[in-house]
Design a protein around this motif. Structure first.
Motif, short mmCIF file in Angstrom:
data_model
loop_
_atom_site.label_atom_id
_atom_site.label_comp_id
_atom_site.label_asym_id
_atom_site.label_seq_id
_atom_site.Cartn_x
_atom_site.Cartn_y
_atom_site.Cartn_z
N UNK A 1 20.63 28.72 -6.42
CA UNK A 1 19.77 28.61 -6.43
C UNK A 1 19.62 27.34 -4.90
N UNK A 2 20.72 26.55 -4.91
CA UNK A 2 21.28 25.92 -3.17
C UNK A 2 20.76 26.68 -2.13
N UNK A 3 20.90 28.40 -1.96
CA UNK A 3 20.92 29.09 -1.13
C UNK A 3 19.49 28.55 -0.76
N UNK A 4 18.82 28.76 -1.95
CA UNK A 4 17.43 29.95 -1.55
C UNK A 4 16.69 27.99 -1.44
N UNK A 5 16.92 27.67 -1.72
CA UNK A 5 16.52 26.06 -0.78
C UNK A 5 17.25 26.22 1.10
N UNK A 6 18.65 26.51 0.60
CA UNK A 6 18.37 26.23 2.15
C UNK A 6 17.54 27.38 3.05
N UNK A 7 17.45 28.23 2.30
CA UNK A 7 16.76 29.41 2.68
C UNK A 7 14.43 29.33 2.71
N UNK A 8 14.44 28.28 1.61
CA UNK A 8 13.62 28.06 1.98
C UNK A 8 12.87 26.73 3.40
N UNK A 9 14.00 25.89 3.30
CA UNK A 9 14.04 25.51 4.72
C UNK A 9 13.83 26.02 5.79
N UNK A 10 14.45 27.39 6.32
CA UNK A 10 14.25 28.09 7.48
C UNK A 10 12.81 28.63 7.33
N UNK A 11 12.20 28.49 6.40
CA UNK A 11 11.26 29.93 6.16
C UNK A 11 10.34 28.20 7.02
N UNK A 12 10.39 27.07 6.11
CA UNK A 12 9.21 26.40 6.83
C UNK A 12 9.51 25.78 7.98
N UNK A 13 10.67 25.99 8.66
CA UNK A 13 11.11 25.63 10.28
C UNK A 13 10.13 26.17 10.95
N UNK A 14 11.17 27.64 10.38
CA UNK A 14 10.94 29.53 11.38
C UNK A 14 9.86 29.82 10.88
N UNK A 15 9.39 29.66 9.91
CA UNK A 15 8.33 30.81 10.03
C UNK A 15 6.99 30.34 9.66
#
Length: 342
Positions: free
Chosen positions: A83-97
């Motif tokens: 779940x920590x990784x999923x939040x990191x990924x979500x932030x990248x998704x919001x910033x980059x995609x």
DNA sequence: CACGCGTGGGG
DNA sequence: TCCCCAAGCGT
């Protein structure tokens, strides 16, 4: 090997389960479900999935969620780094995609917590991209189908099996094909004694023909787990139960637990250890011995229950009132013998 | 490549 | 009761 897609997909249409993440299969929904299902049974994941999607309906909500609230949604599901990784990924998704998961295998694969399998599952199921999604189910199905004795836990075997999975894939329907292989593994080609008599691929299955499907797949012998003594101090003050936060990395990272030490302590040593954090505890009653089995080690739990005057605590410690224990602080089930935090 | 990383259900 | 694990990933 003859083509398997036609009988497999026909079977899937008739037998697939109506799972919550199949209701509205957006990329976000598929992603969340795939992360939850890593090394986790469907039945265990379903209530977590429903609650998680209701609380965090999109990547932006996940990206913004407070860490303890996020871990509370995951409490009891295990492998908390997911779940920590999923939040990191979500932030990248919001910033980059722009807040939506990218419809691209390599872009998905680069996100934290998304490996070969999950990238393939999201790409094929949510976006219809013709890439394989090889999990434990698929490895088991193909080991039996090809009567293959290779160690399925070895990365080299997974690579070789992935080639076969891709060879068999109908390029127009990669999502249903990947899902069908996993569903077959979950319902028919199950571990141990498979239900070959009801398998749509039985006529093609070399393991079945050889009468040894139940001996496949081959896995290495499990390693012995080390035993670790854990001494727990279950201390109540008028402000609540004494909790400490676990380190940010490693086992049960960042979760909360009753004060505990990963060694065997006597009652006097435990009293002294508590005094070291300013807690003047009276240890009244021994805790019953308990055991918690992890994947790689066994905790042998014991300790004492007691009371203490409320006092100021060092960073990383709190007195948790019952309602906060239930709603705020994520506590792992490893302490379930002593603490119910749900 | 080998290892660390959870949990609860079923045989 | 005990042992098997279940839709893996990061290092």
């Amino acid at each position: 090997m003859q083509p398997i897609a036609a009988p497999l997909l026909q079977w899937f249409d008739a037998n697939k389960r109506l799972l919550p993440f199949r209701q509205e299969p957006s990329a976000y929904h598929i992603w969340v479900s795939e992360i939850m299902l890593q090394q986790t049974r469907v039945a265990a994941a379903i209530p977590y999935y429903e609650r998680f999607i209701a609380a965090l309906p999109d990547p932006a909500a996940l990206a913004a969620c407070e860490p303890d609230a996020l871990r509370k949604l995951w409490q009891g599901l295990g492998y908390y780094n997911r779940v920590n990784n999923m939040q990191k990924a979500a932030r990248i998704v919001c910033e980059q995609y722009g807040g939506d998961l990218p419809a691209d295998y390599d872009a998905l694969r680069s996100l934290p917590g998304i490996g070969d399998y999950t990238a393939g599952a999201v790409a094929s199921i949510a976006f219809g991209i013709p890439v394989p999604a090889v999990d434990g189910n698929v490895l088991r199905v193909f080991a039996r189908l090809y009567n293959d004795d290779a160690d399925v836990m070895a990365p080299a075997t997974k690579k070789a099996f992935t080639v076969r999975v891709l060879d068999q894939m109908p390029k127009a329907t990669p999502g249903p094909y990947n899902e069908a292989l996993m569903e077959l593994g979950a319902l028919v080609c199950i571990p141990g004694t498979p239900h070959c008599e009801e398998c749509p691929l039985a006529d093609l299955c070399r393991g079945y023909a050889a009468g040894r499907a139940d001996q496949l797949p081959v896995k290495p012998a499990p390693k012995a787990k080390g035993k670790v003594p854990v001494t727990v101090a279950l201390i109540e003050s008028e402000q609540g139960l004494l909790l400490q936060r676990r380190p940010a990395r490693g086992l049960l990272a960042g979760l909360w637990q009753p004060a505990a030490w990963e060694k065997a302590l006597t009652r006097d040593e435990l009293t002294a250890a508590l005094a070291g954090i300013g807690v003047q505890a009276a240890l009244d009653e021994p805790l019953p011995p308990a055991k918690h089995v992890f994947t790689h080690k066994i905790w042998e739990l014991g300790g004492w229950k007691g009371t203490a005057p409320a006092c100021a605590l060092p960073d990383g410690y709190v007195w948790a009132a019952p309602e906060d224990l239930a709603e705020v602080y994520p506590v792992p089930n490893a302490f379930g013998a002593y603490v119910k935090a749900k």
